[in-house]
Scaffold this motif. Sequence first.
Motif, short mmCIF file in Angstrom:
data_model
loop_
_atom_site.label_atom_id
_atom_site.label_comp_id
_atom_site.label_asym_id
_atom_site.label_seq_id
_atom_site.Cartn_x
_atom_site.Cartn_y
_atom_site.Cartn_z
N UNK A 6 15.72 100.77 -9.39
CA UNK A 6 15.02 100.05 -8.35
C UNK A 6 16.02 99.23 -7.52
N UNK A 7 15.99 99.43 -6.23
CA UNK A 7 16.86 98.67 -5.32
C UNK A 7 15.98 98.06 -4.23
N UNK A 8 16.44 96.98 -3.59
CA UNK A 8 15.61 96.29 -2.60
C UNK A 8 15.59 96.95 -1.22
N UNK A 9 16.43 97.97 -1.03
CA UNK A 9 16.45 98.69 0.24
C UNK A 9 15.91 100.10 0.03
N UNK A 10 15.55 100.74 1.11
CA UNK A 10 15.05 102.12 1.03
C UNK A 10 16.15 103.05 0.54
N UNK A 11 15.82 103.90 -0.40
CA UNK A 11 16.84 104.76 -1.01
C UNK A 11 17.43 105.76 -0.02
N UNK A 16 22.13 107.56 2.90
CA UNK A 16 22.67 108.06 4.17
C UNK A 16 23.61 107.07 4.84
N UNK A 17 23.46 105.78 4.49
CA UNK A 17 24.27 104.76 5.14
C UNK A 17 23.71 104.33 6.48
N UNK A 18 22.60 104.91 6.90
CA UNK A 18 21.95 104.56 8.16
C UNK A 18 20.70 103.74 7.83
N UNK A 19 20.72 102.47 8.15
CA UNK A 19 19.63 101.58 7.77
C UNK A 19 18.51 101.58 8.81
N UNK A 20 17.30 101.60 8.29
CA UNK A 20 16.12 101.51 9.15
C UNK A 20 15.95 100.05 9.59
N UNK A 21 15.09 99.77 10.57
CA UNK A 21 14.90 98.39 11.03
C UNK A 21 14.49 97.42 9.90
N UNK A 27 19.28 92.57 5.78
CA UNK A 27 20.70 92.25 5.91
C UNK A 27 20.89 91.10 6.89
N UNK A 28 20.20 91.19 8.02
CA UNK A 28 20.35 90.17 9.07
C UNK A 28 19.87 88.80 8.60
N UNK A 29 18.86 88.78 7.73
CA UNK A 29 18.33 87.51 7.22
C UNK A 29 19.22 86.91 6.13
N UNK A 30 20.22 87.68 5.69
CA UNK A 30 21.13 87.18 4.67
C UNK A 30 20.64 87.36 3.25
N UNK A 31 19.57 88.14 3.09
CA UNK A 31 19.07 88.40 1.74
C UNK A 31 20.08 89.23 0.96
N UNK A 32 20.75 90.13 1.68
CA UNK A 32 21.78 90.98 1.08
C UNK A 32 22.91 91.13 2.08
N UNK A 33 24.10 91.42 1.56
CA UNK A 33 25.26 91.65 2.42
C UNK A 33 25.37 93.14 2.72
#
Length: 202
Positions: A6-11, A16-21, A27-33
Motif C-alpha cells: 500500500x502506497x499513498x500515491x497511485x501505483x 510510470x513516473x508521470x503523476x496525475x493531478x 507532493x505540492x502540499x508537502x505531504x510527500x517529497x
Amino acid sequence: MVKKVQIPLDKICVKSGMLCPNCQAKIDKGLYEKWEVDVMKVLLELEDKLKGMKDVNYKKSIIFDKKLYVMLENLGPHKHEIEKYLREKLSNSGFNKIILIEFTNNPKELVYKLLHNIEIKSANIYYSPDGNIYYVVKVPSYEKFKVDEIGDSAKRIFKILTNNDIYFEFVESARSTKIINEEEKLNQHIDSDKLNKILKNI
C-alpha cells in the motif's frame, strides 16, 4: 483478501513516473517529497518477490545526515531483504545508509523503535503549560555515545511523524558507576583533594 503493498500515491503514476493531478497535489502540499516516488517504485518492484511484502504499508521516508530512513507499517519478517533491495536499487542516490523503521501510531513505541540499539530506562510523556507534548527518554550515562550518534536523527524523525519533541536525560546506573571506577583505577594522576579523601578512609 491478500493485500498488495500500500502506497499513498497511485501505483500507475508511481510506476510510470508521470503523476496525475491528485498525486501531484500531495507532493505540492508537502505531504510527500518528489524523491519519495522512487522509494515507492522500488517497493512495488519488490512486492512480487517477497510474500511478506503483501501487507506492507508505506508511511514516509526522511533524509537526514545523508541517511535514508524509510517508515513502513506491517514490515513483516523480511526487513533485511527489503533493506538490501533498497540499497541495491538506490545505490546511486547518494545515501550513506538506508534504514528501515517499522512505523507505529503509538508515539511511545515509536521512541523505542527509533532507538532500538540503545538501552532505555524509561520513556515518559509530559504535557507543558503551553499545551505542547514531549517525551523524556531516560538513558544510562554509558550509552551517551550512542545517543550522540543517532539522537539527532531520532529527534528529527519523531518530530516529523508526531509533531512532538524528544528530550534525553542521562542517568547513572550500576554499570556506568563500575565503568567510572575502572577509569579512575587506570588514571595515574590524582589531585591532592581526592588523595586526602582516600587517605582519610584508610
